[in-house]
Design a protein around this motif. Sequence first.
Motif, PDB file in Angstrom:
ATOM      1  N   PHE A 251       6.024  23.602  25.704  1.00 40.46           N
ATOM      2  CA  PHE A 251       4.820  24.369  25.409  1.00 40.46           C
ATOM      3  C   PHE A 251       4.033  23.619  24.352  1.00 40.46           C
ATOM      4  O   PHE A 251       4.446  23.538  23.192  1.00 40.46           O
ATOM      5  CB  PHE A 251       5.178  25.777  24.919  1.00 40.46           C
ATOM      6  N   SER A 252       2.914  23.037  24.760  1.00 42.59           N
ATOM      7  CA  SER A 252       2.088  22.295  23.821  1.00 42.59           C
ATOM      8  C   SER A 252       0.630  22.383  24.218  1.00 42.59           C
ATOM      9  O   SER A 252       0.303  22.538  25.404  1.00 42.59           O
ATOM     10  CB  SER A 252       2.528  20.829  23.752  1.00 42.59           C
ATOM     11  N   ILE A 253      -0.241  22.279  23.231  1.00 40.52           N
ATOM     12  CA  ILE A 253      -1.683  22.277  23.429  1.00 40.52           C
ATOM     13  C   ILE A 253      -2.239  21.078  22.693  1.00 40.52           C
ATOM     14  O   ILE A 253      -1.904  20.852  21.519  1.00 40.52           O
ATOM     15  CB  ILE A 253      -2.349  23.565  22.902  1.00 40.52           C
ATOM     16  N   GLN A 254      -3.081  20.301  23.370  1.00 40.31           N
ATOM     17  CA  GLN A 254      -3.654  19.135  22.720  1.00 40.31           C
ATOM     18  C   GLN A 254      -5.042  18.844  23.274  1.00 40.31           C
ATOM     19  O   GLN A 254      -5.372  19.233  24.389  1.00 40.31           O
ATOM     20  CB  GLN A 254      -2.751  17.918  22.909  1.00 40.31           C
ATOM     21  N   ASN A 255      -5.853  18.192  22.469  1.00 43.08           N
ATOM     22  CA  ASN A 255      -7.123  17.635  22.926  1.00 43.08           C
ATOM     23  C   ASN A 255      -7.319  16.304  22.225  1.00 43.08           C
ATOM     24  O   ASN A 255      -6.367  15.735  21.685  1.00 43.08           O
ATOM     25  CB  ASN A 255      -8.289  18.605  22.689  1.00 43.08           C
ATOM     26  N   GLU A 256      -8.550  15.773  22.232  1.00 41.16           N
ATOM     27  CA  GLU A 256      -8.754  14.439  21.683  1.00 41.16           C
ATOM     28  C   GLU A 256      -8.523  14.357  20.178  1.00 41.16           C
ATOM     29  O   GLU A 256      -8.372  13.268  19.622  1.00 41.16           O
ATOM     30  CB  GLU A 256     -10.171  13.940  22.010  1.00 41.16           C
ATOM     31  N   LEU A 257      -8.443  15.509  19.513  1.00 40.57           N
ATOM     32  CA  LEU A 257      -8.203  15.508  18.068  1.00 40.57           C
ATOM     33  C   LEU A 257      -6.722  15.579  17.711  1.00 40.57           C
ATOM     34  O   LEU A 257      -6.362  15.426  16.541  1.00 40.57           O
ATOM     35  CB  LEU A 257      -8.942  16.683  17.412  1.00 40.57           C
ATOM     36  N   GLY A 258      -5.868  15.800  18.692  1.00 48.07           N
ATOM     37  CA  GLY A 258      -4.440  15.844  18.391  1.00 48.07           C
ATOM     38  C   GLY A 258      -3.729  16.965  19.119  1.00 48.07           C
ATOM     39  O   GLY A 258      -4.215  17.502  20.116  1.00 48.07           O
ATOM     40  N   ARG A 259      -2.576  17.325  18.596  1.00 56.27           N
ATOM     41  CA  ARG A 259      -1.721  18.343  19.207  1.00 56.27           C
ATOM     42  C   ARG A 259      -1.524  19.495  18.232  1.00 56.27           C
ATOM     43  O   ARG A 259      -1.392  19.289  17.023  1.00 56.27           O
ATOM     44  CB  ARG A 259      -0.367  17.723  19.558  1.00 56.27           C
ATOM     45  N   VAL A 260      -1.517  20.708  18.769  1.00 56.37           N
ATOM     46  CA  VAL A 260      -1.345  21.897  17.925  1.00 56.37           C
ATOM     47  C   VAL A 260       0.040  21.897  17.290  1.00 56.37           C
ATOM     48  O   VAL A 260       1.046  21.675  17.963  1.00 56.37           O
ATOM     49  CB  VAL A 260      -1.540  23.185  18.751  1.00 56.37           C
ATOM     50  N   LYS A 261       0.073  22.145  15.991  1.00 58.42           N
ATOM     51  CA  LYS A 261       1.330  22.329  15.267  1.00 58.42           C
ATOM     52  C   LYS A 261       1.408  23.798  14.869  1.00 58.42           C
ATOM     53  O   LYS A 261       0.657  24.263  14.018  1.00 58.42           O
ATOM     54  CB  LYS A 261       1.373  21.426  14.031  1.00 58.42           C
ATOM     55  N   TRP A 262       2.302  24.510  15.506  1.00 61.21           N
ATOM     56  CA  TRP A 262       2.390  25.950  15.300  1.00 61.21           C
ATOM     57  C   TRP A 262       2.861  26.281  13.887  1.00 61.21           C
ATOM     58  O   TRP A 262       3.855  25.721  13.413  1.00 61.21           O
ATOM     59  CB  TRP A 262       3.333  26.580  16.316  1.00 61.21           C
ATOM     60  N   ILE A 263       2.200  27.200  13.261  1.00 58.09           N
ATOM     61  CA  ILE A 263       2.612  27.640  11.930  1.00 58.09           C
ATOM     62  C   ILE A 263       3.850  28.516  12.014  1.00 58.09           C
ATOM     63  O   ILE A 263       4.707  28.500  11.129  1.00 58.09           O
ATOM     64  CB  ILE A 263       1.452  28.397  11.242  1.00 58.09           C
ATOM     65  N   SER A 264       3.969  29.279  13.097  1.00 57.40           N
ATOM     66  CA  SER A 264       5.136  30.149  13.277  1.00 57.40           C
ATOM     67  C   SER A 264       5.419  30.322  14.758  1.00 57.40           C
ATOM     68  O   SER A 264       4.560  30.072  15.612  1.00 57.40           O
ATOM     69  CB  SER A 264       4.879  31.528  12.640  1.00 57.40           C
ATOM     70  N   SER A 265       6.637  30.761  15.076  1.00 55.06           N
ATOM     71  CA  SER A 265       7.008  30.976  16.479  1.00 55.06           C
ATOM     72  C   SER A 265       6.210  32.119  17.086  1.00 55.06           C
ATOM     73  O   SER A 265       5.883  32.094  18.283  1.00 55.06           O
ATOM     74  CB  SER A 265       8.511  31.261  16.593  1.00 55.06           C
ATOM     75  N   LYS A 266       5.867  33.124  16.287  1.00 63.16           N
ATOM     76  CA  LYS A 266       5.108  34.257  16.793  1.00 63.16           C
ATOM     77  C   LYS A 266       3.661  33.879  17.084  1.00 63.16           C
ATOM     78  O   LYS A 266       3.041  34.432  17.992  1.00 63.16           O
ATOM     79  CB  LYS A 266       5.157  35.433  15.812  1.00 63.16           C
ATOM     80  N   SER A 267       3.111  32.940  16.336  1.00 59.88           N
ATOM     81  CA  SER A 267       1.751  32.492  16.645  1.00 59.88           C
ATOM     82  C   SER A 267       1.741  31.749  17.980  1.00 59.88           C
ATOM     83  O   SER A 267       0.806  31.898  18.782  1.00 59.88           O
ATOM     84  CB  SER A 267       1.205  31.596  15.517  1.00 59.88           C
ATOM     85  N   ALA A 268       2.790  30.975  18.246  1.00 60.95           N
ATOM     86  CA  ALA A 268       2.898  30.288  19.537  1.00 60.95           C
ATOM     87  C   ALA A 268       3.077  31.300  20.666  1.00 60.95           C
ATOM     88  O   ALA A 268       2.473  31.174  21.739  1.00 60.95           O
ATOM     89  CB  ALA A 268       4.072  29.314  19.516  1.00 60.95           C
TER      90      ALA A 268
END
Length: 386
Positions: A148-165
């Motif tokens: 489970f990952s989200i990315q665009n040209e600026l990079g990849r999302v780093k989840w702050i918490s498991s619940k936010s993901a």
Amino acid sequence: MMKVILIDDDPVMHLILRKMLVKFPGVQVAGAFKDTQSAAAFLSANNDIGLAFVDISMPGESGMVFASRMEEAGGGVQIVFVTSSKEFAVKAYELSVVDYLVKPVSQERLERTVNRALAGRESFRMPPLKDPADKGTGEIIITALGDFSIQNELGRVKWISSKSAELFAYLLLHRGKRIARTRLVGDIFGGMTRESAEKYLNTAVYQLRKSLEPLGLREVVRSENDGYALELTNAVIDYEVFEQQVGKPGNIEADDMESVLQFERLYTGDLFGNKAYVWAIYETERLAELYASFVKRLSELLIFLRNRTAASKLLLKLHARNPLDESVVSLLMKIHGQEGNKKGLTAQYTDYVKLLNRELGIRPSKELLMLYDSLVSEKNNQMSKA
């Protein structure tokens, strides 16, 4: 970190390569293009790209001509050809490319290519710093099968918490629709008191937006009438692409085998990987069943074409996921029969009989028994004639 770009007129290949390249911590996909002209324009504006994966056969300028132009221009970008044919290999290596990959590309083969490219870099140039306030405008690539990952040209999302993901995943399955807070509280924070659940939901929404902010995606989570909605534009989502490609009605054609095998690679695991969200069980099982049905149809064609190695590889993946699936066992038995492997055929059948008895206390179907008997008889007849 080595930045790479993808050049292929098939957007499915963009997604497949992204999913494979994301497994290498030293690699970042900076862009994907359907033609060489837009790729060349991007390279002229971004001198920190170290590697380009280039399809050879494309409408307009071919990948070969593009690579030749890049070599003449003396740019620092290394070239890897990704193509469906081996016929250009000699000519490709005359252009001093890093490697030549034939579709479908395996993860192991890609790893060797990436390591070769990393080792061959002459110098390391720091990429220009991105302003976190900049809004991402390129494709949003969402991987949800097996990971489970989200990315665009600026990079990849780093989840702050498991619940936010988890909140993003929930909204993703219902994107474009308003989901009431009461529903989110019940599905994601069930088991808590109402007051605690409301508080954790507020925190999760805040953390989700903060997680998305560095990629310029904070505003995709929209508040609406005591609920939330996920508004995504220009997003490529792997399970959607997979379903669009393999869910088409009709038979799989032998001429399309190369493309079809690439589609199978899109399914790298169950929806949201090992997260196993309870509220996603139905969708997880639906996609898993779609994958299993697709692989069985594909394997039947491969067996008919006598490409037993490819068929076995696919079926063994299904067998590992669900060893109780009798239809998979029957196809594996047919492969042993084609190969004249009586020992392997018997072992496949008897192991399945023992498994059914041990786990469920039942016997295999009459159809499977009849298939086993017919395959053994066929093998015995062949031996007697010999």
